[in-house]
Motif scaffolding. Structure first.
Motif, mmCIF file in Angstrom:
data_model
loop_
_atom_site.group_PDB
_atom_site.id
_atom_site.type_symbol
_atom_site.label_atom_id
_atom_site.label_comp_id
_atom_site.label_asym_id
_atom_site.label_seq_id
_atom_site.Cartn_x
_atom_site.Cartn_y
_atom_site.Cartn_z
ATOM 1 N N PRO A 121 1.028 -1.033 -0.031
ATOM 2 C CA PRO A 121 0.147 0.003 -0.139
ATOM 3 C C PRO A 121 0.900 1.336 -0.077
ATOM 4 O O PRO A 121 2.143 1.283 0.410
ATOM 5 C CB PRO A 121 -0.744 -0.123 1.418
ATOM 6 C CG PRO A 121 0.245 -0.900 2.243
ATOM 7 C CD PRO A 121 0.997 -1.862 1.271
ATOM 8 N N TRP A 214 -1.918 4.285 10.153
ATOM 9 C CA TRP A 214 -0.674 4.863 9.530
ATOM 10 C C TRP A 214 0.366 4.996 10.535
ATOM 11 O O TRP A 214 0.421 5.777 11.225
ATOM 12 C CB TRP A 214 -1.203 5.741 8.517
ATOM 13 C CG TRP A 214 -0.097 6.075 7.582
ATOM 14 C CD1 TRP A 214 0.804 6.969 7.553
ATOM 15 C CD2 TRP A 214 0.179 5.410 6.200
ATOM 16 N NE1 TRP A 214 1.594 6.918 6.312
ATOM 17 C CE2 TRP A 214 1.323 5.696 5.706
ATOM 18 C CE3 TRP A 214 -0.519 4.133 5.834
ATOM 19 C CZ2 TRP A 214 1.707 5.306 4.520
ATOM 20 C CZ3 TRP A 214 -0.027 3.446 4.723
ATOM 21 C CH2 TRP A 214 1.225 4.078 4.075
ATOM 22 N N PHE A 260 -7.589 3.509 7.284
ATOM 23 C CA PHE A 260 -6.135 2.910 6.743
ATOM 24 C C PHE A 260 -5.850 2.043 7.985
ATOM 25 O O PHE A 260 -5.579 2.823 8.884
ATOM 26 C CB PHE A 260 -5.160 3.584 6.280
ATOM 27 C CG PHE A 260 -4.057 2.730 5.709
ATOM 28 C CD1 PHE A 260 -3.931 2.035 4.607
ATOM 29 C CD2 PHE A 260 -2.941 2.388 6.628
ATOM 30 C CE1 PHE A 260 -2.821 1.252 4.268
ATOM 31 C CE2 PHE A 260 -1.847 1.709 6.482
ATOM 32 C CZ PHE A 260 -1.976 0.973 5.134
ATOM 33 N N PRO A 261 -5.549 0.683 8.143
ATOM 34 C CA PRO A 261 -5.420 -0.287 6.888
ATOM 35 C C PRO A 261 -6.964 -0.985 6.777
ATOM 36 O O PRO A 261 -7.184 -1.740 5.984
ATOM 37 C CB PRO A 261 -4.478 -1.287 7.186
ATOM 38 C CG PRO A 261 -4.426 -1.285 8.722
ATOM 39 C CD PRO A 261 -4.862 0.127 9.178
ATOM 40 N N GLY A 263 -9.944 -0.336 5.828
ATOM 41 C CA GLY A 263 -10.811 0.007 4.723
ATOM 42 C C GLY A 263 -11.958 0.265 5.120
ATOM 43 O O GLY A 263 -12.913 -0.165 4.270
ATOM 44 N N TYR A 290 -7.040 11.215 3.087
ATOM 45 C CA TYR A 290 -6.609 9.751 2.611
ATOM 46 C C TYR A 290 -6.680 9.649 1.195
ATOM 47 O O TYR A 290 -6.308 10.604 0.299
ATOM 48 C CB TYR A 290 -6.679 8.709 3.404
ATOM 49 C CG TYR A 290 -5.803 7.486 3.146
ATOM 50 C CD1 TYR A 290 -4.337 7.421 3.318
ATOM 51 C CD2 TYR A 290 -6.317 6.078 2.882
ATOM 52 C CE1 TYR A 290 -3.715 6.451 2.804
ATOM 53 C CE2 TYR A 290 -5.475 5.194 2.481
ATOM 54 C CZ TYR A 290 -4.141 5.293 2.466
ATOM 55 O OH TYR A 290 -3.599 4.243 2.168
ATOM 56 N N HIS A 407 -6.134 -0.052 -1.440
ATOM 57 C CA HIS A 407 -5.986 -1.193 -0.737
ATOM 58 C C HIS A 407 -7.014 -1.863 -0.286
ATOM 59 O O HIS A 407 -8.119 -1.518 -0.123
ATOM 60 C CB HIS A 407 -5.074 -0.735 0.495
ATOM 61 C CG HIS A 407 -5.537 -0.267 1.552
ATOM 62 N ND1 HIS A 407 -6.224 1.155 1.663
ATOM 63 C CD2 HIS A 407 -6.040 -0.956 2.673
ATOM 64 C CE1 HIS A 407 -6.645 1.102 2.884
ATOM 65 N NE2 HIS A 407 -6.792 -0.061 3.322
ATOM 66 N N LEU A 409 -7.799 -5.631 2.547
ATOM 67 C CA LEU A 409 -7.286 -6.613 3.558
ATOM 68 C C LEU A 409 -7.351 -8.011 2.965
ATOM 69 O O LEU A 409 -8.392 -8.454 2.344
ATOM 70 C CB LEU A 409 -7.802 -6.416 4.876
ATOM 71 C CG LEU A 409 -7.432 -5.417 5.637
ATOM 72 C CD1 LEU A 409 -7.975 -5.537 7.094
ATOM 73 C CD2 LEU A 409 -5.976 -5.171 5.902
ATOM 74 N N LEU A 435 -0.439 -6.880 8.236
ATOM 75 C CA LEU A 435 -1.194 -6.078 8.802
ATOM 76 C C LEU A 435 -0.866 -5.648 10.215
ATOM 77 O O LEU A 435 -1.117 -4.647 10.730
ATOM 78 C CB LEU A 435 -2.655 -6.681 8.648
ATOM 79 C CG LEU A 435 -3.890 -6.127 9.724
ATOM 80 C CD1 LEU A 435 -4.145 -4.676 9.427
ATOM 81 C CD2 LEU A 435 -5.141 -7.077 9.582
ATOM 82 N N TYR A 438 1.027 -2.432 11.421
ATOM 83 C CA TYR A 438 0.380 -1.057 11.717
ATOM 84 C C TYR A 438 -0.408 -0.847 12.837
ATOM 85 O O TYR A 438 -1.209 0.179 13.209
ATOM 86 C CB TYR A 438 -0.843 -0.901 10.480
ATOM 87 C CG TYR A 438 -0.089 -0.827 9.014
ATOM 88 C CD1 TYR A 438 0.535 0.306 8.603
ATOM 89 C CD2 TYR A 438 -0.119 -2.066 8.139
ATOM 90 C CE1 TYR A 438 1.288 0.173 7.409
ATOM 91 C CE2 TYR A 438 0.288 -2.044 6.974
ATOM 92 C CZ TYR A 438 1.120 -0.860 6.599
ATOM 93 O OH TYR A 438 1.714 -1.028 5.262
ATOM 94 N N VAL A 450 -2.086 -6.259 4.173
ATOM 95 C CA VAL A 450 -2.540 -5.069 3.402
ATOM 96 C C VAL A 450 -2.076 -5.181 2.053
ATOM 97 O O VAL A 450 -0.702 -5.114 1.909
ATOM 98 C CB VAL A 450 -2.323 -3.936 4.303
ATOM 99 C CG1 VAL A 450 -2.641 -2.711 3.723
ATOM 100 C CG2 VAL A 450 -2.677 -4.147 5.809
ATOM 101 N N GLY A 452 -1.995 -3.486 -1.575
ATOM 102 C CA GLY A 452 -2.083 -2.151 -2.272
ATOM 103 C C GLY A 452 -2.168 -2.595 -3.921
ATOM 104 O O GLY A 452 -1.430 -3.573 -4.398
#
Length: 479
Positions: A121, A214, A260-261, A263, A290, A407, A409, A435, A438, A450, A452
């Motif tokens: 991502p 993030w 993020f992350p 979604g 974002y 992105h 998951l 994941l 983060y 995660v 992207g």
């Protein structure tokens, strides 16, 4: 008196882009030996790179204030030793590239290898950057802008860009702002850093952050001297019900439109609760917008800032839309915060004025909107292709996250070790992210990757997923 003092030119000279040669003094030996040693040292230290053409002996002798013979003798010895290469009718060039692997490693560019498949991502489609349109916009500013625009930009950024941003954000994101409420910065991280300094000046010492969230923004907050307070996020976004448990907390960083992350989108009742909390504690919400422009199943939700401009500060940049290389972002803040930003951060870096005006041209001409529309279609199609490929090749790894952004998951089976998958993928020239990386705490049960798809080539989706499947098999824990 030492020779170098009677003739200062004999102590150093410009060479190959202002490289200085230090020849020492007469007591250090014959002049041709000192020239040789100085050149050899510059070559071995990497100050003169392989292939560099040295100045003609006559010019170098004149620069050094010595005889041409001393220079040609030094060149001849260095050619014999393998440091230089002399060809008839051509310049004398550096030949030596290092005598050991350690030297070679020291001179090698320290860049990570570019992965063949980019499923990490953080990036938009760099292949789609509008090179010609951007070049035309910059060229137009260079050739037509008034000379008065070539000085330092005013605090907050160029007024034309701030006016166009306020108009654009109002119609596209539901933001309520006047040009004076917009501050141009270089990125979201830069904007958050600057705002944290304003928070400290107001006596606010901690910022609540989504958990997971993030990582870079948490680091910026800590670097500014503020504490990070993890606030859990789930399928409805930030857990606003947990805010009451942190006495004294008056600032929260959130990404309401597309978290993020995970979604997810901040649920309507939580949007209202977050604003109510900010009013109750006389606090402020830092809204990271974002990749909010990219929603594929419906229109993007409006910004939180539009619901209460007095309590919400919006942060945004071009890094997820055009390219992080442009270094253009913005802050939309109430007047009391904007005045503080300009007053307390006089040394803040801004994007170059010509780049600000080039971006303003894209906004005003409609080119920016057209680019966004093209990107939405490209990313929607790419995401659909990726989701189908994942379902076909990895049926026991479900996908989560709304159809938005750049992105998604991928949940992994319990017997698969995510860090091992990341390592195995890297060995296959595939970039993915764990994941768990983060999270700010160890108190979590997340188990997945995660992925992207912003910078993934359309034709590489199937092959990338095939490599990912193989990496997951390698990362499966054997009992």
């Amino acid at each position: 008196m030492p020779e170098s003092q009677t003739n200062p030119r004999m102590s150093q000279t410009n060479l190959a882009g202002d490289l200085l040669l230090h020849l020492g003094q007469a007591a250090d030996g014959p002049l041709h030996e000192r020239v040789k040693r100085a050149l050899r040292s510059a070559i071995r230290d990497g100050r003169i790179e392989v292939g560099t053409a040295l100045p003609p002996s006559r010019r170098l002798a004149a620069d050094l204030g010595c005889s041409r013979w001393a220079v040609t003798e030094a060149f001849g010895q260095l050619v014999a030793e393998g440091y230089l290469e002399a060809r008839t009718g051509s310049a004398t060039r550096v030949r030596w590239s290092g005598s050991s692997d350690a030297d070679a490693a020291r001179r090698a560019p320290q860049h990570a290898p570019v992965a063949r498949y980019d499923l990490a991502p953080g990036l938009p489609d760099l292949r789609a950057f509008p090179r010609r349109r951007w070049a035309d916009a910059v060229r137009a500013q260079v050739t037509t802008v008034a000379f008065t625009e070539l000085g330092y930009p005013p605090p907050g950024g160029h007024l034309r860009l701030r006016r166009l941003l306020a108009e654009y954000l109002g119609r596209s994101r539901g933001v309520s702002a006047a040009p004076q409420d917009v501050t141009v910065c270089t990125s979201v991280t830069d904007g958050v850093r600057r705002f944290c300094q304003a928070l400290r000046a107001r006596g606010i010492t901690a910022v609540g952050c989504e958990e997971p969230g993030w990582t870079r923004l948490r680091e910026v907050i800590r670097a500014a001297g503020l504490d990070v307070v993890p606030i859990r996020a789930d399928g409805g976004g930030l857990r606003t019900d947990e805010l009451a448990g942190y006495t004294g907390l008056r600032a929260v960083l959130a990404s309401p439109a597309h978290q993020f992350p995970l979604g997810t989108v901040l649920a309507p009742e939580r949007r209202a609760a977050l604003l109510h909390w900010a009013r109750e504690v006389d606090g402020v919400v830092l809204e990271d917008d974002y990749d909010a422009e990219f929603r594929y199943d419906r229109r993007p939700v409006a910004s939180l800032q539009g619901m209460d401009p007095s309590r919400v500060v919006l942060f945004k940049s071009l890094s997820k839309i055009l390219s992080p290389a442009l270094g253009i972002g913005w802050i939309v803040a109430p007047a009391r915060w904007t005045e503080h930003l300009h007053r307390t951060d006089q040394t803040a870096t801004q994007p170059p004025p010509l780049d600000q005006l080039a971006f303003a041209d894209l906004l005003e001409s409609g080119a920016y909107d057209r680019h966004l529309r093209a990107c939405r279609k490209r990313y929607r199609d790419r995401r659909d292709t990726l989701v189908r490929a994942l379902a076909d090749q990895l049926p026991d790894s479900p996908v989560s996250g709304i159809a938005a952004g750049l992105h998604l998951l991928l949940r992994l089976p319990a017997d698969v070790d995510p860090p091992a998958v990341v390592r195995a993928a890297a060995a296959r020239s595939l970039r993915v992210a764990d994941l768990a990386a983060y999270h700010a705490t160890e108190d979590h049960a997340d188990h997945g990757l995660v992925l992207g798809y912003g910078n993934l080539a359309d034709g590489a989706v199937e092959a990338a997923v095939a490599q990912l499947r193989a990496a997951i098999e390698e990362g499966r824990q054997r009992s």
